[in-house]
Scaffold this motif. Structure first.
Motif, PDB file in Angstrom:
ATOM      1  N   SER A  30      22.810 -34.992  -7.656  1.00  0.00           N
ATOM      2  CA  SER A  30      22.279 -35.675  -8.773  1.00  0.00           C
ATOM      3  C   SER A  30      23.487 -36.223  -9.785  1.00  0.00           C
ATOM      4  O   SER A  30      23.339 -36.791 -10.647  1.00  0.00           O
ATOM      5  N   ALA A  31      24.685 -35.372  -9.718  1.00  0.00           N
ATOM      6  CA  ALA A  31      25.505 -35.581 -10.584  1.00  0.00           C
ATOM      7  C   ALA A  31      26.061 -36.992 -10.299  1.00  0.00           C
ATOM      8  O   ALA A  31      26.643 -37.511 -11.206  1.00  0.00           O
ATOM      9  N   TRP A  32      25.904 -37.629  -9.328  1.00  0.00           N
ATOM     10  CA  TRP A  32      26.313 -39.124  -9.461  1.00  0.00           C
ATOM     11  C   TRP A  32      24.808 -40.048  -8.943  1.00  0.00           C
ATOM     12  O   TRP A  32      25.024 -41.019  -9.339  1.00  0.00           O
ATOM     13  N   THR A  33      24.039 -39.191  -8.017  1.00  0.00           N
ATOM     14  CA  THR A  33      22.849 -40.390  -7.667  1.00  0.00           C
ATOM     15  C   THR A  33      22.205 -40.552  -8.889  1.00  0.00           C
ATOM     16  O   THR A  33      21.631 -41.715  -8.955  1.00  0.00           O
ATOM     17  N   VAL A  51      19.804 -44.704 -12.628  1.00  0.00           N
ATOM     18  CA  VAL A  51      19.572 -45.130 -13.933  1.00  0.00           C
ATOM     19  C   VAL A  51      20.088 -46.271 -14.253  1.00  0.00           C
ATOM     20  O   VAL A  51      19.532 -47.464 -14.775  1.00  0.00           O
ATOM     21  N   TRP A  52      21.522 -46.472 -13.909  1.00  0.00           N
ATOM     22  CA  TRP A  52      22.335 -47.645 -14.103  1.00  0.00           C
ATOM     23  C   TRP A  52      21.673 -48.792 -13.312  1.00  0.00           C
ATOM     24  O   TRP A  52      21.516 -49.811 -14.124  1.00  0.00           O
ATOM     25  N   VAL A 112      27.870 -42.587 -14.701  1.00  0.00           N
ATOM     26  CA  VAL A 112      28.139 -41.466 -14.043  1.00  0.00           C
ATOM     27  C   VAL A 112      28.965 -40.405 -14.860  1.00  0.00           C
ATOM     28  O   VAL A 112      28.582 -39.143 -15.000  1.00  0.00           O
ATOM     29  N   LEU A 113      29.989 -40.907 -15.600  1.00  0.00           N
ATOM     30  CA  LEU A 113      30.916 -39.966 -16.084  1.00  0.00           C
ATOM     31  C   LEU A 113      30.029 -39.511 -17.373  1.00  0.00           C
ATOM     32  O   LEU A 113      30.267 -38.427 -17.858  1.00  0.00           O
ATOM     33  N   LEU A 114      29.325 -40.333 -18.135  1.00  0.00           N
ATOM     34  CA  LEU A 114      28.773 -39.718 -19.244  1.00  0.00           C
ATOM     35  C   LEU A 114      27.444 -38.893 -18.846  1.00  0.00           C
ATOM     36  O   LEU A 114      27.458 -37.843 -19.340  1.00  0.00           O
ATOM     37  N   TYR A 115      26.889 -38.933 -17.757  1.00  0.00           N
ATOM     38  CA  TYR A 115      25.977 -37.969 -17.280  1.00  0.00           C
ATOM     39  C   TYR A 115      26.598 -36.662 -17.043  1.00  0.00           C
ATOM     40  O   TYR A 115      26.421 -35.506 -17.305  1.00  0.00           O
TER      41      TYR A 115
END
Length: 409
Positions: A24-27, A32-33, A142-145
């Motif tokens: 989930s750290a990238w998916t 969302v994007w 992704v990086l904000l997440y």
């Protein structure tokens, strides 16, 4: 009927795994994007079609009006000039010798990247600019997440990303502006700071410094981080073990490199044009329509703007806003994000107050403060997070009309 219900449950379970599973750290942020781009594209397209059908004057006139040129309104025209022709060797001036608005107010990384895409694909600036901005927007999500996840929880990270992507200014993540690229670089540098990968901060900070102004806030955050770690190490009684010299050197070097990069562009502009204070005069040329011709003094622009339009009441209003900001940053739910996020966002706020004249561009210039969306005032409860999300989506079409037609962001 049972099979349909089972399929529905399986589908929901699949979505749940995407949003909460180990990947989930990238998916999750990419989902969302993608969803936010559907919304923003639909809103932009609807306004474009409506404006075309009714003969509205677009923010920036184009000889070949299309959805992509519409997505490259206002400041994007300067980025196009830089990408296709570079920077002027001589500053444009009026009859009195005053510098007029020109490309030196915009930094080179975004148009350079767009130029590469144009060369490789043969696409126009407008198409390439939207593509670059959209990809950078995905990276920023992704990086904000990952950043909020590092200082909070998966739930906070998901909601912070949702609020960021669906914000009133969310459509700016796909138009031909440098915002999304700057955000990706800043969030990456902040993530490196939180994870103590100090040597990554220097290259990310340098590229960010030549993408848009504001990176000096990162240098200040590094300085505070250095002091905090040094004090903690001294209190532990095991100074070198807790805070090794290699890390101290990395922080100092990265901080100095980022600070130097953040101060470099005015020097470059003056060197190329042969005019002292070329960059400052260029920036001040945008002030004329709001407050007349002014001499720059740090920490005065907000008061100048407010007093020009509202008199003494404006000064009181600015003081109230600043007091409210201090109150916000000192709340326990905000401080829970950690010293690094708190320091950077507060430093960036100080930068805006110190040098920026508040006008239509303020909403997009507040976007680097997005890590604060992971704090209690925004996502402390599910109801609060959902409410802010709905507000963001509802205000986005309003922002598109106000910023894209009535004033430039």
């Amino acid at each position: 009927m049972t099979s349909v219900a089972g399929a529905t449950r399986a589908s929901r379970a699949g979505v749940g795994r995407v949003l909460t599973g180990p990947r989930s750290a990238w998916t999750a942020p990419l989902v969302v994007w993608a969803a936010s781009r559907v919304v923003s594209t639909a809103l932009l397209a609807a306004v474009y079609v409506l404006a075309t059908a009714n003969g509205w004057t677009f923010a920036s006139h184009r000889q070949d009006p299309s959805f992509f040129t519409f997505s490259g309104s206002w400041d994007a025209s300067f980025y196009r000039t830089i990408a296709e022709h570079g920077y002027p060797g001589t500053l444009p001036t009026d009859d009195a010798g005053h510098v007029q608005p020109n490309a030196w107010a915009f930094l080179p990384v975004f148009p350079a990247v767009v130029r590469v895409v144009m060369t490789l694909t043969g696409a126009s600036f407008w198409v390439a600019g939207v593509v670059v901005a959209s990809i950078a927007g995905a990276v920023a999500c992704v990086l904000l997440y990952r950043l909020v996840l590092a200082v909070g929880s998966p739930r906070r990270a998901r909601w912070a990303t949702v609020l960021f992507a669906f914000a009133p200014t969310g459509f700016l993540l796909q138009v031909a502006y440098a915002e999304s690229l700057l955000l990706a670089l800043l969030f990456g540098a902040l993530l490196a700071l939180v994870r103590r990968r100090y040597w990554w901060i220097a290259p990310l900070g340098v590229v960010a410094a030549f993408t848009k102004p504001g990176v000096l806030a990162l240098a200040l955050a590094l300085a505070v981080h250095l002091v905090v770690r040094w004090v903690e190490a001294q209190r532990s009684g095991r100074s070198v073990e807790v805070f090794p010299w290699r890390e101290r050197v990395a922080i100092v070097v990265s901080g100095l490199v980022v600070a130097a990069a953040g101060l470099a562009w005015p020097v470059v502009a003056s060197t190329v044009t042969g005019r002292p204070e070329a960059y400052l005069e260029t920036e001040l040329s945008w002030w004329v329509g709001f407050v007349g011709r002014q001499h720059f003094a740090p920490l005065t622009p907000w008061f100048t703007m407010a007093s020009t339009w509202l008199g003494p009441l404006g000064v009181v209003l600015v003081l109230a806003v600043l007091a409210g900001a201090v109150w916000f940053w000192t709340r326990r739910g905000v401080r829970a994000l950690g010293t690094d996020v708190l320091t950077f966002t507060a430093s960036y706020g100080l930068y805006l107050v110190a040098v920026f004249l508040p006008q239509q561009s303020l909403p997009r210039l507040l976007m680097p403060m997005a890590p604060l969306l992971g704090s209690d005032p925004f996502v402390g409860t599910r109801r609060r997070a959902v409410t802010w999300s709905v507000v963001g989506v509802c205000l986005q079409p309003v922002a598109i009309v106000l910023l894209w037609f009535l004033g430039y962001p």
